[in-house]
Write a protein that holds these residues in place. Structure first.
Motif, PDB file in Angstrom:
ATOM      1  N   ILE A  64      10.511   2.981  -3.680  1.00 29.52           N
ATOM      2  CA  ILE A  64      10.964   1.605  -3.406  1.00 29.52           C
ATOM      3  C   ILE A  64      10.160   1.003  -2.261  1.00 29.52           C
ATOM      4  CG2 ILE A  64      12.928   0.238  -2.564  1.00 29.52           C
ATOM      5  CD1 ILE A  64      14.717   2.212  -4.154  1.00 29.52           C
ATOM      6  N   MET A  65       9.861   1.811  -1.254  1.00 26.11           N
ATOM      7  CA  MET A  65       9.039   1.353  -0.139  1.00 26.11           C
ATOM      8  C   MET A  65       7.651   0.921  -0.639  1.00 26.11           C
ATOM      9  SD  MET A  65       8.085   3.553   3.272  1.00 26.11           S
ATOM     10  CE  MET A  65       9.768   4.046   3.511  1.00 26.11           C
ATOM     11  N   GLY A  66       7.073   1.719  -1.510  1.00 22.53           N
ATOM     12  CA  GLY A  66       5.776   1.373  -2.076  1.00 22.53           C
ATOM     13  C   GLY A  66       5.827   0.110  -2.917  1.00 22.53           C
ATOM     14  N   GLN A  67       6.906  -0.074  -3.674  1.00 22.88           N
ATOM     15  CA  GLN A  67       7.052  -1.278  -4.487  1.00 22.88           C
ATOM     16  C   GLN A  67       7.152  -2.529  -3.608  1.00 22.88           C
ATOM     17  OE1 GLN A  67       8.072  -1.385  -8.457  1.00 22.88           O
ATOM     18  NE2 GLN A  67       6.239  -0.304  -7.804  1.00 22.88           N
ATOM     19  N   GLY A  68       7.910  -2.454  -2.525  1.00 23.83           N
ATOM     20  CA  GLY A  68       8.009  -3.591  -1.607  1.00 23.83           C
ATOM     21  C   GLY A  68       6.673  -3.914  -0.972  1.00 23.83           C
ATOM     22  N   GLY A  71       0.620  -3.095   4.578  1.00 24.42           N
ATOM     23  CA  GLY A  71      -0.106  -1.949   5.102  1.00 24.42           C
ATOM     24  C   GLY A  71       0.737  -0.959   5.874  1.00 24.42           C
ATOM     25  N   THR A  72       1.982  -1.321   6.184  1.00 23.25           N
ATOM     26  CA  THR A  72       2.817  -0.398   6.958  1.00 23.25           C
ATOM     27  C   THR A  72       3.137   0.876   6.196  1.00 23.25           C
ATOM     28  OG1 THR A  72       4.859  -1.482   6.246  1.00 23.25           O
ATOM     29  CG2 THR A  72       3.870  -2.227   8.326  1.00 23.25           C
ATOM     30  N   CYS A 105      13.096  -4.844  -0.473  1.00 26.24           N
ATOM     31  CA  CYS A 105      12.616  -3.468  -0.707  1.00 26.24           C
ATOM     32  C   CYS A 105      11.967  -2.853   0.531  1.00 26.24           C
ATOM     33  CB  CYS A 105      11.610  -3.452  -1.854  1.00 26.24           C
ATOM     34  SG  CYS A 105      12.334  -3.718  -3.464  1.00 26.24           S
ATOM     35  N   LEU A 106      11.021  -3.536   1.134  1.00 21.94           N
ATOM     36  CA  LEU A 106      10.250  -2.921   2.211  1.00 21.94           C
ATOM     37  C   LEU A 106      11.067  -2.722   3.491  1.00 21.94           C
ATOM     38  CD1 LEU A 106       7.492  -1.741   2.841  1.00 21.94           C
ATOM     39  CD2 LEU A 106       6.770  -3.995   3.599  1.00 21.94           C
TER      40      LEU A 106
END
Length: 134
Positions: A100-104, A11-12, A70-71
């Motif tokens: 990449i942030m969304g994928q993590g 959720g971040t 990733c995150l």
């Protein structure tokens, strides 16, 4: 407990408005460019099916390792870029970073929900409902 932690981590990505104004100011991005960055975070979050194959093939362990790279890695790179880069950055690296942030984030969510659906059998609906509402 680990599943709730993963859901919170996933959720971040929804807190990007907190640092979006810093990015806009630092790199002189227009609102459209800033919204493009935010859109790619969500695109990465919803474009999960290639990573779903990794979960199906290798299980939750490898998927969780990828999510943990990733995150937090994308947040670290974003922080380094904001703190150290003085010149203007083209929007393309930011968009890739957002994806990449969304994928993590999506992988954290996937591992948490699917592992609990598998482990809790007939109570899986209750457990997944509790996780999603957190």
């Amino acid at each position: 407990v680990m599943s709730i932690f993963l859901i919170i981590c996933a959720g971040t990505c929804n807190y990007y408005p907190l640092y979006l104004s810093n990015i806009m100011t630092k790199y002189s991005y227009s609102k459209n460019q800033a919204y493009l960055f935010a859109s790619f975070i969500h695109l990465g979050y919803w474009f999960l099916f290639p990573l779903g194959f990794i979960y199906d093939r290798f299980g939750p362990g490898i998927s969780l390792i990828i999510a943990c790279v990733c995150l937090p890695g994308s947040y670290t790179i974003l922080n380094i870029m904001i703190m150290m880069v003085k010149s203007k950055i083209h929007i393309a690296p930011m968009v890739i970073l957002g994806f990449i942030m969304g994928q993590g984030s999506a992988l954290c969510f996937l591992v948490s929900i699917t592992t609990n659906l598998y482990n809790f059998g007939e109570n899986a609906n209750l457990i997944s409902g509790i996780l999603i509402t957190n």
